[in-house]
Design a protein around this motif. Structure first.
Motif, PDB file in Angstrom:
ATOM      1  N   ARG A 156      43.260  16.685  54.851  1.00 49.12           N
ATOM      2  CA  ARG A 156      44.386  17.248  55.609  1.00 49.12           C
ATOM      3  C   ARG A 156      44.737  18.643  55.123  1.00 49.12           C
ATOM      4  O   ARG A 156      45.000  19.544  55.926  1.00 49.12           O
ATOM      5  CB  ARG A 156      45.607  16.327  55.511  1.00 49.12           C
ATOM      6  N   GLU A 157      44.743  18.817  53.796  1.00 47.29           N
ATOM      7  CA  GLU A 157      45.040  20.143  53.249  1.00 47.29           C
ATOM      8  C   GLU A 157      43.976  21.145  53.664  1.00 47.29           C
ATOM      9  O   GLU A 157      44.279  22.305  53.984  1.00 47.29           O
ATOM     10  CB  GLU A 157      45.133  20.069  51.721  1.00 47.29           C
ATOM     11  N   LEU A 158      42.737  20.707  53.654  1.00 44.74           N
ATOM     12  CA  LEU A 158      41.643  21.597  54.043  1.00 44.74           C
ATOM     13  C   LEU A 158      41.749  21.974  55.515  1.00 44.74           C
ATOM     14  O   LEU A 158      41.516  23.126  55.900  1.00 44.74           O
ATOM     15  CB  LEU A 158      40.294  20.923  53.762  1.00 44.74           C
ATOM     16  N   SER A 159      42.110  21.012  56.345  1.00 48.90           N
ATOM     17  CA  SER A 159      42.272  21.274  57.774  1.00 48.90           C
ATOM     18  C   SER A 159      43.380  22.285  58.026  1.00 48.90           C
ATOM     19  O   SER A 159      43.237  23.218  58.827  1.00 48.90           O
ATOM     20  CB  SER A 159      42.575  19.971  58.509  1.00 48.90           C
ATOM     21  N   ILE A 160      44.504  22.117  57.327  1.00 49.19           N
ATOM     22  CA  ILE A 160      45.622  23.058  57.458  1.00 49.19           C
ATOM     23  C   ILE A 160      45.215  24.432  56.954  1.00 49.19           C
ATOM     24  O   ILE A 160      45.520  25.464  57.569  1.00 49.19           O
ATOM     25  CB  ILE A 160      46.855  22.541  56.686  1.00 49.19           C
ATOM     26  N   LEU A 161      44.493  24.463  55.842  1.00 54.79           N
ATOM     27  CA  LEU A 161      44.070  25.732  55.237  1.00 54.79           C
ATOM     28  C   LEU A 161      43.209  26.536  56.207  1.00 54.79           C
ATOM     29  O   LEU A 161      43.433  27.735  56.402  1.00 54.79           O
ATOM     30  CB  LEU A 161      43.298  25.449  53.950  1.00 54.79           C
ATOM     31  N   ILE A 162      42.233  25.871  56.814  1.00 58.33           N
ATOM     32  CA  ILE A 162      41.295  26.579  57.695  1.00 58.33           C
ATOM     33  C   ILE A 162      41.886  26.826  59.073  1.00 58.33           C
ATOM     34  O   ILE A 162      41.900  27.964  59.566  1.00 58.33           O
ATOM     35  CB  ILE A 162      39.979  25.783  57.820  1.00 58.33           C
ATOM     36  N   ASN A 163      42.393  25.759  59.692  1.00 58.69           N
ATOM     37  CA  ASN A 163      42.815  25.860  61.092  1.00 58.69           C
ATOM     38  C   ASN A 163      44.131  26.604  61.278  1.00 58.69           C
ATOM     39  O   ASN A 163      44.333  27.230  62.322  1.00 58.69           O
ATOM     40  CB  ASN A 163      42.931  24.463  61.698  1.00 58.69           C
ATOM     41  N   LEU A 164      45.012  26.548  60.273  1.00 59.90           N
ATOM     42  CA  LEU A 164      46.314  27.215  60.427  1.00 59.90           C
ATOM     43  C   LEU A 164      46.432  28.486  59.581  1.00 59.90           C
ATOM     44  O   LEU A 164      46.714  29.560  60.098  1.00 59.90           O
ATOM     45  CB  LEU A 164      47.436  26.237  60.089  1.00 59.90           C
ATOM     46  N   HIS A 165      46.183  28.369  58.263  1.00 61.77           N
ATOM     47  CA  HIS A 165      46.377  29.543  57.401  1.00 61.77           C
ATOM     48  C   HIS A 165      45.283  30.593  57.582  1.00 61.77           C
ATOM     49  O   HIS A 165      45.557  31.791  57.509  1.00 61.77           O
ATOM     50  CB  HIS A 165      46.451  29.111  55.935  1.00 61.77           C
ATOM     51  N   MET A 166      44.043  30.151  57.818  1.00 63.85           N
ATOM     52  CA  MET A 166      42.964  31.106  58.063  1.00 63.85           C
ATOM     53  C   MET A 166      42.807  31.388  59.557  1.00 63.85           C
ATOM     54  O   MET A 166      42.017  32.254  59.959  1.00 63.85           O
ATOM     55  CB  MET A 166      41.643  30.571  57.487  1.00 63.85           C
ATOM     56  N   GLN A 167      43.547  30.637  60.384  1.00 61.44           N
ATOM     57  CA  GLN A 167      43.592  30.825  61.838  1.00 61.44           C
ATOM     58  C   GLN A 167      42.194  30.792  62.469  1.00 61.44           C
ATOM     59  O   GLN A 167      41.829  31.636  63.293  1.00 61.44           O
ATOM     60  CB  GLN A 167      44.312  32.132  62.181  1.00 61.44           C
ATOM     61  N   GLN A 168      41.411  29.821  62.030  1.00 61.38           N
ATOM     62  CA  GLN A 168      40.073  29.606  62.584  1.00 61.38           C
ATOM     63  C   GLN A 168      39.863  28.111  62.798  1.00 61.38           C
ATOM     64  O   GLN A 168      40.348  27.307  62.020  1.00 61.38           O
ATOM     65  CB  GLN A 168      38.988  30.102  61.622  1.00 61.38           C
ATOM     66  N   HIS A 169      39.132  27.788  63.862  1.00 63.31           N
ATOM     67  CA  HIS A 169      38.668  26.415  63.962  1.00 63.31           C
ATOM     68  C   HIS A 169      37.627  26.203  62.876  1.00 63.31           C
ATOM     69  O   HIS A 169      36.898  27.119  62.499  1.00 63.31           O
ATOM     70  CB  HIS A 169      38.028  26.143  65.333  1.00 63.31           C
ATOM     71  N   PHE A 170      37.530  24.987  62.382  1.00 62.27           N
ATOM     72  CA  PHE A 170      36.496  24.667  61.394  1.00 62.27           C
ATOM     73  C   PHE A 170      35.115  25.010  61.953  1.00 62.27           C
ATOM     74  O   PHE A 170      34.243  25.514  61.245  1.00 62.27           O
ATOM     75  CB  PHE A 170      36.579  23.170  61.049  1.00 62.27           C
ATOM     76  N   PHE A 171      34.937  24.765  63.233  1.00 58.17           N
ATOM     77  CA  PHE A 171      33.689  25.066  63.938  1.00 58.17           C
ATOM     78  C   PHE A 171      33.322  26.543  63.781  1.00 58.17           C
ATOM     79  O   PHE A 171      32.194  26.898  63.405  1.00 58.17           O
ATOM     80  CB  PHE A 171      33.874  24.703  65.410  1.00 58.17           C
TER      81      PHE A 171
END
Length: 379
Positions: free
Chosen positions: A304-319
């Motif tokens: 969950r933290e990783l998902s928030i980090l990438i998708n919200l804080h880095m503003q990128q989809h993991f894809f």
């Protein structure tokens, strides 16, 4: 050849092809057996509906209640298709007793028809068949169908929208065949349904020639849709990669993550730096089937933290986050003159992609040019 015979031949061909597809779905070796069975059930109802073109008169004369019951089976079609969409989208989908609730409109209609139609005399049934489009029961039936269809189509589009977002937030495999197939089917089914609704409305007008033409078109549309199903089934016998239904969008669970405001910025910055370093050093993106759960396990960061980090804080989809590293690796290889013997196809597999089309799309999105153009400009 008159119009009834013409329609009967089209319907017979469509039914025959559908039965072949049903046999294929029920016998093909695949891990998606439940999805195939649900879709086969949907197609069986479609066969029963389409067969009305050439068996309706015989059943009406000999078994009128059975013919009316055949009509009401249409109310089970769109719920079955909705369950099929769910079974394709979610890998952990299972049929439950609660799914029987989708049959409530079907049950209500048949309960309404028991005293008014099923239990009446043969004379009254014959009158009903001759004037059924003028009866209150038929108006109720048509209204129920339209309300049900609209609600389910909206529900399917909402489900597909959520599926697509979650997929891009958690997976890097660029194969979105499932989403495209389901989206195309939903749109085409909706168009076909509303064309059929338009055709039925013509019965209340004086445009009899237009009604005959619409009936012919409906038969041809049914045959074309059937052939399209078959082609898709043959091209994608292993449909599809789903997602876990327990997965959520990052924005849905960020309020549950508590981070001290005084250290939030520094902590996030350090996590991003460490994550980028790991991506550069360990190159996990070379795994074609890399998921956010895999990366979380490798970096010891809760998913969950990783998902928030990438998708919200880095503003990128993991894809997109993972594909960025794949593209940069590919660019490095394309610039390297000592590796000029490698083809573009070899390079895309080498950096973690699994298809040329997805590689070209991602590369052009990242650089605005194709891989071949980039290699030529570098040389």
């Amino acid at each position: 050849m008159d119009n009834p015979d013409y329609l009967k031949i089209i319907a017979l061909i469509a039914v025959f092809v559908l039965l072949l597809l049903i046999f294929f779905l029920l016998t093909v070796k695949t891990k998606n057996k439940l999805s195939n069975r649900i879709f086969a059930s949907y197609l069986i109802l479609t066969v029963i509906d389409t067969s009305g073109f050439f068996i309706a008169d015989n059943i009406t004369n000999n078994h009128p209640n059975l013919e009316i019951f055949r009509w009401t089976l249409y109310l089970l079609c769109i719920p079955l298709f909705y369950l099929y969409v769910q079974s394709i989208c979610y890998t952990d989908f299972r049929l439950k007793l609660t799914h029987l609730l989708h049959a409530i409109p079907f049950a209500i209609l048949n309960l309404v028809l028991i005293p008014r139609i099923y239990l009446t005399s043969n004379f009254e049934k014959k009158y009903f068949f001759k004037h059924h489009y003028e009866t209150s029961e038929m108006v109720f039936f048509q209204s129920l169908i339209e309300i049900q269809y609209l609600l389910y189509i909206i529900a399917i589009f909402i489900l597909l929208r959520k599926y697509r977002k979650i997929y891009f937030e958690n997976y890097t495999n660029s194969n979105t065949a499932a989403y495209k197939w389901l989206f195309q089917m939903t749109v085409i089914f909706a168009l076909a349904h509303y064309f059929a609704t338009f055709k039925n409305l013509l019965r209340y007008t004086d445009y009899h020639k237009l009604l005959i033409f619409a009936n012919e078109c409906m038969g041809i549309i049914a045959l074309l849709l059937t052939c399209w199903f078959v082609l898709k089934a043959l091209n994608y016998p292993e449909l599809f990669r789903g997602i876990d239904s327990k997965l959520q969008l990052a924005k849905d669970f960020i309020p549950k993550t508590i981070i001290s405001k005084n250290h939030e910025t520094a902590l996030i910055a350090s996590q991003i730096t460490a994550l980028k370093k790991y991506m550069m050093d360990k190159k996990p993106y070379l795994d074609q089937s890399l998921t956010i759960q895999d990366l979380a396990n490798q970096t010891n960061i809760p998913v969950r933290e990783l998902s928030i980090l990438i998708n919200l804080h880095m503003q990128q989809h993991f894809f997109d986050f993972v594909n960025q590293y794949r593209i940069e690796n590919a660019m490095e290889i394309l610039r390297n003159h000592s590796k000029s013997e490698l083809t573009v196809l070899e390079i895309l597999y080498k950096v973690g992609f699994n298809s040329k089309s997805s590689f070209n799309t991602a590369f052009k999105k990242h650089t605005s040019i194709t891989p071949s153009e980039y290699r030529n400009s570098s040389s």
